[in-house]
Design a protein around this motif. Structure first.
Motif, PDB file in Angstrom:
ATOM      1  N   GLY A 277      36.806  36.202  34.045  1.00 29.76           N
ATOM      2  CA  GLY A 277      35.790  36.477  33.029  1.00 29.76           C
ATOM      3  C   GLY A 277      34.552  37.120  33.621  1.00 29.76           C
ATOM      4  N   ASP A 278      33.449  37.036  32.903  1.00 36.34           N
ATOM      5  CA  ASP A 278      32.193  37.580  33.410  1.00 36.34           C
ATOM      6  C   ASP A 278      31.830  36.863  34.708  1.00 36.34           C
ATOM      7  OD1 ASP A 278      31.998  39.204  31.173  1.00 36.34           O
ATOM      8  OD2 ASP A 278      30.795  37.751  30.054  1.00 36.34           O
ATOM      9  N   VAL A 279      31.619  37.634  35.762  1.00 39.22           N
ATOM     10  CA  VAL A 279      31.315  37.042  37.066  1.00 39.22           C
ATOM     11  C   VAL A 279      29.847  36.623  37.094  1.00 39.22           C
ATOM     12  CG1 VAL A 279      31.397  37.362  39.552  1.00 39.22           C
ATOM     13  CG2 VAL A 279      33.056  38.535  38.103  1.00 39.22           C
ATOM     14  N   LEU A 280      29.595  35.386  37.518  1.00 40.45           N
ATOM     15  CA  LEU A 280      28.250  34.817  37.506  1.00 40.45           C
ATOM     16  C   LEU A 280      27.684  34.575  38.890  1.00 40.45           C
ATOM     17  CD1 LEU A 280      28.910  32.173  34.716  1.00 40.45           C
ATOM     18  CD2 LEU A 280      27.873  34.433  34.433  1.00 40.45           C
ATOM     19  N   GLU A 281      28.571  34.220  39.824  1.00 38.93           N
ATOM     20  CA  GLU A 281      28.117  33.859  41.173  1.00 38.93           C
ATOM     21  C   GLU A 281      29.175  34.266  42.185  1.00 38.93           C
ATOM     22  OE1 GLU A 281      26.884  29.866  43.766  1.00 38.93           O
ATOM     23  OE2 GLU A 281      27.545  29.678  41.680  1.00 38.93           O
ATOM     24  N   VAL A 282      28.715  34.909  43.259  1.00 39.51           N
ATOM     25  CA  VAL A 282      29.623  35.425  44.292  1.00 39.51           C
ATOM     26  C   VAL A 282      29.052  35.109  45.664  1.00 39.51           C
ATOM     27  CG1 VAL A 282      30.531  37.544  45.344  1.00 39.51           C
ATOM     28  CG2 VAL A 282      30.551  37.283  42.855  1.00 39.51           C
ATOM     29  N   GLU A 283      29.940  34.776  46.609  1.00 33.61           N
ATOM     30  CA  GLU A 283      29.511  34.581  47.994  1.00 33.61           C
ATOM     31  C   GLU A 283      30.547  35.222  48.914  1.00 33.61           C
ATOM     32  OE1 GLU A 283      28.348  30.778  50.840  1.00 33.61           O
ATOM     33  OE2 GLU A 283      27.745  30.804  48.719  1.00 33.61           O
ATOM     34  N   PHE A 284      30.072  36.151  49.752  1.00 36.44           N
ATOM     35  CA  PHE A 284      30.922  36.806  50.749  1.00 36.44           C
ATOM     36  C   PHE A 284      30.465  36.367  52.138  1.00 36.44           C
ATOM     37  CE2 PHE A 284      31.835  40.963  48.138  1.00 36.44           C
ATOM     38  CZ  PHE A 284      32.518  40.224  47.201  1.00 36.44           C
ATOM     39  N   HIS A 285      31.422  36.001  52.988  1.00 35.37           N
ATOM     40  CA  HIS A 285      31.131  35.610  54.370  1.00 35.37           C
ATOM     41  C   HIS A 285      31.855  36.522  55.353  1.00 35.37           C
ATOM     42  CE1 HIS A 285      29.236  31.504  54.092  1.00 35.37           C
ATOM     43  NE2 HIS A 285      29.662  31.650  52.849  1.00 35.37           N
ATOM     44  N   TYR A 286      31.186  36.793  56.482  1.00 33.60           N
ATOM     45  CA  TYR A 286      31.834  37.461  57.614  1.00 33.60           C
ATOM     46  C   TYR A 286      31.277  36.785  58.862  1.00 33.60           C
ATOM     47  CZ  TYR A 286      34.154  41.395  60.014  1.00 33.60           C
ATOM     48  OH  TYR A 286      34.982  42.179  60.780  1.00 33.60           O
ATOM     49  N   ASP A 287      31.945  35.717  59.280  1.00 33.94           N
ATOM     50  CA  ASP A 287      31.427  34.865  60.358  1.00 33.94           C
ATOM     51  C   ASP A 287      32.274  34.961  61.620  1.00 33.94           C
ATOM     52  OD1 ASP A 287      29.352  33.763  58.746  1.00 33.94           O
ATOM     53  OD2 ASP A 287      30.836  32.474  57.770  1.00 33.94           O
ATOM     54  N   ARG A 288      31.632  34.585  62.722  1.00 40.28           N
ATOM     55  CA  ARG A 288      32.306  34.520  64.027  1.00 40.28           C
ATOM     56  C   ARG A 288      31.786  33.299  64.777  1.00 40.28           C
ATOM     57  NH1 ARG A 288      31.630  40.937  65.726  1.00 40.28           N
ATOM     58  NH2 ARG A 288      33.383  41.720  64.489  1.00 40.28           N
ATOM     59  N   PHE A 289      32.452  32.974  65.881  1.00 40.38           N
ATOM     60  CA  PHE A 289      31.896  31.953  66.772  1.00 40.38           C
ATOM     61  C   PHE A 289      31.883  32.542  68.182  1.00 40.38           C
ATOM     62  CE2 PHE A 289      31.826  28.299  69.581  1.00 40.38           C
ATOM     63  CZ  PHE A 289      30.808  27.549  69.014  1.00 40.38           C
ATOM     64  N   LYS A 290      30.681  32.929  68.608  1.00 42.40           N
ATOM     65  CA  LYS A 290      30.563  33.594  69.901  1.00 42.40           C
ATOM     66  C   LYS A 290      29.142  33.436  70.421  1.00 42.40           C
ATOM     67  CE  LYS A 290      32.001  37.809  72.270  1.00 42.40           C
ATOM     68  NZ  LYS A 290      32.494  39.197  72.122  1.00 42.40           N
ATOM     69  N   GLU A 291      28.927  32.410  71.230  1.00 41.35           N
ATOM     70  CA  GLU A 291      27.597  32.149  71.783  1.00 41.35           C
ATOM     71  C   GLU A 291      27.208  33.204  72.824  1.00 41.35           C
ATOM     72  OE1 GLU A 291      24.209  30.705  71.981  1.00 41.35           O
ATOM     73  OE2 GLU A 291      25.327  28.885  71.540  1.00 41.35           O
ATOM     74  N   GLU A 292      28.182  33.652  73.619  1.00 44.60           N
ATOM     75  CA  GLU A 292      27.868  34.600  74.687  1.00 44.60           C
ATOM     76  C   GLU A 292      27.558  35.981  74.102  1.00 44.60           C
ATOM     77  OE1 GLU A 292      32.413  34.606  74.261  1.00 44.60           O
ATOM     78  OE2 GLU A 292      30.767  33.147  74.192  1.00 44.60           O
ATOM     79  N   LEU A 293      26.751  36.734  74.816  1.00 47.35           N
ATOM     80  CA  LEU A 293      26.370  38.061  74.369  1.00 47.35           C
ATOM     81  C   LEU A 293      27.499  39.051  74.615  1.00 47.35           C
ATOM     82  CD1 LEU A 293      22.680  38.265  75.638  1.00 47.35           C
ATOM     83  CD2 LEU A 293      23.584  37.239  73.545  1.00 47.35           C
ATOM     84  N   SER A 294      27.495  40.117  73.830  1.00 46.45           N
ATOM     85  CA  SER A 294      28.514  41.148  73.974  1.00 46.45           C
ATOM     86  C   SER A 294      28.352  41.886  75.298  1.00 46.45           C
ATOM     87  CB  SER A 294      28.408  42.148  72.819  1.00 46.45           C
ATOM     88  OG  SER A 294      29.266  43.258  73.021  1.00 46.45           O
ATOM     89  N   TYR A 295      29.481  42.289  75.878  1.00 43.92           N
ATOM     90  CA  TYR A 295      29.439  43.109  77.099  1.00 43.92           C
ATOM     91  C   TYR A 295      28.943  44.521  76.790  1.00 43.92           C
ATOM     92  CZ  TYR A 295      33.732  45.388  75.478  1.00 43.92           C
ATOM     93  OH  TYR A 295      34.647  46.092  74.744  1.00 43.92           O
ATOM     94  N   LYS A 296      28.944  44.886  75.516  1.00 41.63           N
ATOM     95  CA  LYS A 296      28.428  46.196  75.119  1.00 41.63           C
ATOM     96  C   LYS A 296      26.905  46.107  75.048  1.00 41.63           C
ATOM     97  CE  LYS A 296      32.540  47.183  72.357  1.00 41.63           C
ATOM     98  NZ  LYS A 296      33.066  47.459  70.991  1.00 41.63           N
ATOM     99  N   LYS A 297      26.244  46.603  76.058  1.00 38.58           N
ATOM    100  CA  LYS A 297      24.794  46.439  76.196  1.00 38.58           C
ATOM    101  C   LYS A 297      24.021  46.987  75.001  1.00 38.58           C
ATOM    102  CE  LYS A 297      25.228  44.581  80.277  1.00 38.58           C
ATOM    103  NZ  LYS A 297      25.021  43.113  80.434  1.00 38.58           N
ATOM    104  N   HIS A 298      24.507  48.098  74.413  1.00 39.15           N
ATOM    105  CA  HIS A 298      23.771  48.699  73.302  1.00 39.15           C
ATOM    106  C   HIS A 298      23.748  47.791  72.078  1.00 39.15           C
ATOM    107  CE1 HIS A 298      27.950  50.000  72.366  1.00 39.15           C
ATOM    108  NE2 HIS A 298      27.558  49.883  71.114  1.00 39.15           N
ATOM    109  N   LYS A 299      24.723  46.880  71.968  1.00 38.49           N
ATOM    110  CA  LYS A 299      24.754  45.969  70.824  1.00 38.49           C
ATOM    111  C   LYS A 299      23.747  44.829  70.954  1.00 38.49           C
ATOM    112  CE  LYS A 299      29.463  46.525  69.024  1.00 38.49           C
ATOM    113  NZ  LYS A 299      29.106  46.615  67.593  1.00 38.49           N
ATOM    114  N   GLU A 300      23.312  44.548  72.180  1.00 38.22           N
ATOM    115  CA  GLU A 300      22.434  43.405  72.417  1.00 38.22           C
ATOM    116  C   GLU A 300      21.011  43.821  72.762  1.00 38.22           C
ATOM    117  OE1 GLU A 300      23.330  40.545  71.655  1.00 38.22           O
ATOM    118  OE2 GLU A 300      25.511  40.432  71.815  1.00 38.22           O
ATOM    119  N   ALA A 301      20.727  45.120  72.698  1.00 38.03           N
ATOM    120  CA  ALA A 301      19.380  45.599  73.005  1.00 38.03           C
ATOM    121  C   ALA A 301      18.512  45.543  71.760  1.00 38.03           C
ATOM    122  CB  ALA A 301      19.438  47.030  73.539  1.00 38.03           C
ATOM    123  N   ALA A 302      17.261  45.170  71.932  1.00 41.74           N
ATOM    124  CA  ALA A 302      16.317  45.090  70.805  1.00 41.74           C
ATOM    125  C   ALA A 302      15.841  46.486  70.446  1.00 41.74           C
ATOM    126  CB  ALA A 302      15.146  44.189  71.171  1.00 41.74           C
TER     127      ALA A 302
END
Length: 348
Positions: free
Chosen positions: A143-168
């Motif tokens: 029916g008519d959509v009232l509430e939606v929740e989309f998730h895209y989660d991971r579990f990764k405490e360590e930083l990526s080896y790709k330096k450009h992804k972790e640079a401010a």
């Protein structure tokens, strides 16, 4: 089929290896002609026919190429897309389209002037899980959509080896990275929201880029919540939808990336087929009859994106993902960032 589209790939890292090269290889309308690799030449090990360039600009200026795939770090999307357009090429540029909306608007005008296509690579539109979610909404199953929740989660405490992804630096962090997927999926189904509220945080110990966000998209009769975190050990359903007739709950289950990382080519009849254990749960009631069942997810297939690219370039059909759609994603990212900074709802 007409002459194959000679294509240059700007990078042969994760995305080049998994998301672009295999599909350019199996689609007869494309010729993977050139790849930029500084030293390893890994692309030639799998595709011996490709020409290797040591830098992106040298490849872009190859007169034999008709299409350039810009799959470089986010901050460089504007620079290389602009260079490719000025060199007379069509462009497929990965998400996010650009780091800011001003860059995106400039590129859209330049593409019109050059009479060339910009197509934004939004492969998650072609995931099996998203496709069934969109079908449920469009067919009115809850029916008519009232509430939606989309998730895209991971579990990764360590930083990526790709330096450009972790640079401010501009364009880094989970909102630009995974958020671009979630926002595009929401906008593709529900359109642009009226306003955005954002909560963006850094939660990993040594991180300097955002690795958690929650966006709330405001529509007249609907709220869409988009969430991503790098510290979710036990995943919630990726898609939760509630409507006037019932609910639909779905896991994140597309298997294409896992197969592609194993080197499997996307040329089998059952490519991207979803396991029955991952089917989404539909629970509705209509005319006094309760319906509670699992809906088949069908097949995901990123090749459909490249079929759309071919149709756009060779047959003059609409882009599978327009630059205007890519620009809208950037505008929502900017609104979310401003909202989080100022702790207020931002009107679009």
């Amino acid at each position: 089929m007409s002459t194959p589209i000679k294509t240059g790939l700007c990078s042969y890292g994760h995305s080049g290896y998994a998301f672009h090269a295999p599909f350019l290889h199996v689609h007869p309308g494309f010729e993977l002609t050139a790849v930029t690799e500084r030293s390893k030449h890994l692309a030639q090990q799998r595709y011996p026919y490709v020409k290797i360039y040591p830098d992106v600009m040298s490849m872009i200026n190859d007169p034999a190429l008709e299409l350039i795939i810009v799959n470089t770090p986010n901050y460089s999307h504007y620079e290389y897309t602009k260079a490719a357009l000025l060199a007379g090429k069509h462009v497929v540029v990965e998400k996010p389209f650009t780091v800011n909306s001003a860059e995106g608007e400039e590129l859209i005008e330049l593409a019109k002037k050059q009479k060339k296509r910009i197509i934004v690579y939004q492969n998650r539109r072609y995931d099996s899980d998203y496709k069934i979610v969109r079908k449920v909404v469009e067919e009115g199953l809850i029916g008519d959509v009232l509430e939606v929740e989309f998730h895209y989660d991971r579990f990764k405490e360590e930083l990526s080896y790709k330096k450009h992804k972790e640079a401010a630096s501009p364009g880094t962090g989970v909102l630009y990275d995974l958020g671009s997927h979630l926002i595009d999926q929401a906008l593709t189904i529900f359109g642009m929201p009226e306003a955005v509220f954002g909560d963006i945080r850094i939660i990993r110990k040594d991180s300097v880029v955002d690795d958690y966000f929650e966006l709330l998209l405001y529509y007249p009769n609907l709220r869409v919540r988009l969430k991503s975190s790098y510290l979710v050990k036990e995943a919630l359903p990726a898609y939760i939808l509630h409507g006037r007739k019932g609910s639909f709950i779905k896991s994140k289950s597309d298997i294409q990336e896992a197969l592609l990382m194993k080197g499997v080519l996307p040329d089998t009849p059952d490519w991207g087929a979803e396991a029955p254990a991952e089917w989404g749960l539909l629970h509705t009631e209509a005319d006094g009859i309760i319906r509670k069942e699992f809906l088949p997810g069908g097949n995901g297939n990123y090749l459909d994106f490249y079929k759309g690219v071919y149709a756009a370039i060779r047959e003059g059909k609409a882009n599978p993902v327009t630059p205007e759609e890519g620009l809208n994603v950037v505008k929502v990212i900017e609104a979310g960032a401003l909202s989080s900074k100022e702790r207020r709802v931002v009107t679009l």
